[in-house]
Design an enzyme around this catalytic site. Structure first.
Site, PDB file in Angstrom:
ATOM      1  N   LYS A 189     -17.716 -11.105  50.404  1.00  0.00           N
ATOM      2  CA  LYS A 189     -17.461  -9.513  50.873  1.00  0.00           C
ATOM      3  C   LYS A 189     -18.685  -8.630  51.159  1.00  0.00           C
ATOM      4  O   LYS A 189     -18.656  -8.166  51.910  1.00  0.00           O
ATOM      5  CB  LYS A 189     -16.909  -8.793  49.638  1.00  0.00           C
ATOM      6  CG  LYS A 189     -15.405  -9.260  49.264  1.00  0.00           C
ATOM      7  CD  LYS A 189     -14.823  -8.099  48.239  1.00  0.00           C
ATOM      8  CE  LYS A 189     -15.640  -8.140  46.844  1.00  0.00           C
ATOM      9  NZ  LYS A 189     -15.567  -9.338  46.068  1.00  0.00           N
ATOM     10  N   ARG A 210     -10.256  -2.738  41.604  1.00  0.00           N
ATOM     11  CA  ARG A 210     -10.191  -4.183  40.924  1.00  0.00           C
ATOM     12  C   ARG A 210      -9.029  -4.401  40.200  1.00  0.00           C
ATOM     13  O   ARG A 210      -8.711  -5.399  39.524  1.00  0.00           O
ATOM     14  CB  ARG A 210     -11.366  -4.176  39.820  1.00  0.00           C
ATOM     15  CG  ARG A 210     -13.162  -4.157  40.544  1.00  0.00           C
ATOM     16  CD  ARG A 210     -13.097  -5.765  40.962  1.00  0.00           C
ATOM     17  NE  ARG A 210     -14.078  -6.487  40.533  1.00  0.00           N
ATOM     18  CZ  ARG A 210     -15.243  -6.417  40.888  1.00  0.00           C
ATOM     19  NH1 ARG A 210     -15.765  -5.300  41.863  1.00  0.00           N
ATOM     20  NH2 ARG A 210     -16.356  -7.153  40.647  1.00  0.00           N
ATOM     21  N   ARG A 240     -26.030 -18.709  44.493  1.00  0.00           N
ATOM     22  CA  ARG A 240     -26.561 -17.445  44.392  1.00  0.00           C
ATOM     23  C   ARG A 240     -27.119 -17.217  43.247  1.00  0.00           C
ATOM     24  O   ARG A 240     -28.115 -16.496  43.011  1.00  0.00           O
ATOM     25  CB  ARG A 240     -25.213 -16.493  44.364  1.00  0.00           C
ATOM     26  CG  ARG A 240     -25.697 -15.044  44.605  1.00  0.00           C
ATOM     27  CD  ARG A 240     -24.591 -14.231  45.010  1.00  0.00           C
ATOM     28  NE  ARG A 240     -23.855 -13.796  43.778  1.00  0.00           N
ATOM     29  CZ  ARG A 240     -22.642 -13.046  44.115  1.00  0.00           C
ATOM     30  NH1 ARG A 240     -22.170 -12.777  45.079  1.00  0.00           N
ATOM     31  NH2 ARG A 240     -21.970 -12.723  42.899  1.00  0.00           N
ATOM     32  N   ARG A 254     -28.857 -13.103  39.492  1.00  0.00           N
ATOM     33  CA  ARG A 254     -27.993 -11.661  38.749  1.00  0.00           C
ATOM     34  C   ARG A 254     -27.583 -12.169  37.299  1.00  0.00           C
ATOM     35  O   ARG A 254     -27.220 -13.243  37.096  1.00  0.00           O
ATOM     36  CB  ARG A 254     -26.748 -11.726  39.806  1.00  0.00           C
ATOM     37  CG  ARG A 254     -26.809 -10.559  40.711  1.00  0.00           C
ATOM     38  CD  ARG A 254     -25.604 -10.463  41.548  1.00  0.00           C
ATOM     39  NE  ARG A 254     -24.356 -10.241  40.842  1.00  0.00           N
ATOM     40  CZ  ARG A 254     -23.205  -9.793  41.482  1.00  0.00           C
ATOM     41  NH1 ARG A 254     -23.460  -9.595  42.589  1.00  0.00           N
ATOM     42  NH2 ARG A 254     -22.265  -9.604  40.833  1.00  0.00           N
ATOM     43  N   ARG A 266     -15.498 -13.902  35.306  1.00  0.00           N
ATOM     44  CA  ARG A 266     -14.961 -13.024  36.399  1.00  0.00           C
ATOM     45  C   ARG A 266     -13.993 -13.715  37.519  1.00  0.00           C
ATOM     46  O   ARG A 266     -13.266 -12.755  38.014  1.00  0.00           O
ATOM     47  CB  ARG A 266     -16.410 -12.965  37.341  1.00  0.00           C
ATOM     48  CG  ARG A 266     -17.477 -12.018  36.489  1.00  0.00           C
ATOM     49  CD  ARG A 266     -18.848 -12.104  37.155  1.00  0.00           C
ATOM     50  NE  ARG A 266     -19.169 -11.779  38.449  1.00  0.00           N
ATOM     51  CZ  ARG A 266     -20.132 -12.319  39.310  1.00  0.00           C
ATOM     52  NH1 ARG A 266     -20.771 -13.313  39.038  1.00  0.00           N
ATOM     53  NH2 ARG A 266     -19.938 -11.834  40.470  1.00  0.00           N
TER      54      ARG A 266
END
Ligand code: AMP
Length: 192
Positions: free
Chosen positions: A13, A88, A127, A133, A144
């Site tokens: 996204k 969300r 990632r 992150r 998540r």
């Protein structure tokens, strides 16, 4: 054009939204990005949301609506926007509908990027290495993805019911997926 991107963490996204911003010349509103900026700046909001994000949980609907209302009060959103990371859950989807109608900017289209769970896990692991992150730790990633399935996936039906859903295959090169998105939004976009 007023657009929301839907998809699991790792579905691409954010990357696609960045490209779309250039193409459509409208702001990319990323609630995750706004929250990360607040955490980095050590603002009162950042202090509250930092631990919640790190665990991969959702920040409260009330706080998020405040963040969103403030962002939509800025004049750059008047010619359209690309929303990424909100809504969300169903309660956020309803709150967003109300907010957008109030400001006279109802959503044109929700674009869902569908990616297999296995590929999502691979992408998020990649990632984690590249970006470091805080919420890309294996436990946070698992959480998540679970939160997405339980709370965010129903948002897809919210837009389907409104006749505003474009469901796209999110697997492929960045260019391929971008081309699919451009095709899906072409009836609504002023550009391209
Ligand atoms: P994202 O970059 O969109 O994956 O968001 C990163 C994290 O920010 C999420 O795991 C949540 O902790 C928080 N967050 C972002 N957007 C929202 C939202 N709309 N509602 C609740 N929490 C959010």
């Amino acid at each position: 054009m007023r657009l929301v991107l839907l998809g699991a963490p790792g579905s691409g996204k954010g990357t696609q939204a960045t490209r779309l911003r250039e193409h459509l010349q409208v702001p990319h509103i990323t609630t995750g990005g706004m929250l990360r900026a607040a955490v980095d700046a050590g603002t009162p909001l950042g202090l509250v949301v930092g631990p919640i994000m790190k665990a991969g949980n959702l920040v409260s609907d009330e706080l998020m609506l405040g963040v969103l209302e403030e962002r939509f009060a800025q004049p750059d959103t008047r010619n359209g926007f690309i929303l990424d990371g909100y809504p969300r859950n169903l309660s956020q989807a309803n709150a967003l509908d109300v907010l957008l109608v109030r400001i006279g900017q109802p959503m044109d289209l929700a674009v869902q990027l569908e990616v297999d769970q296995e590929l999502l896990v691979d992408r998020l692991a990649g990632r984690a290495k590249a970006e470091g992150r805080a919420d890309d730790s294996p436990e946070a990633v698992r959480n998540r993805l679970r939160v997405y399935e339980e709370q965010t996936a129903p948002v897809v039906d919210h837009y389907r019911t409104q006749g505003k859903l474009a469901h796209l295959d999110g697997v492929g090169s960045l260019d391929d997926v971008f081309t699919r998105i451009l095709e899906a939004i072409s009836p609504y976009a002023d550009v391209g």
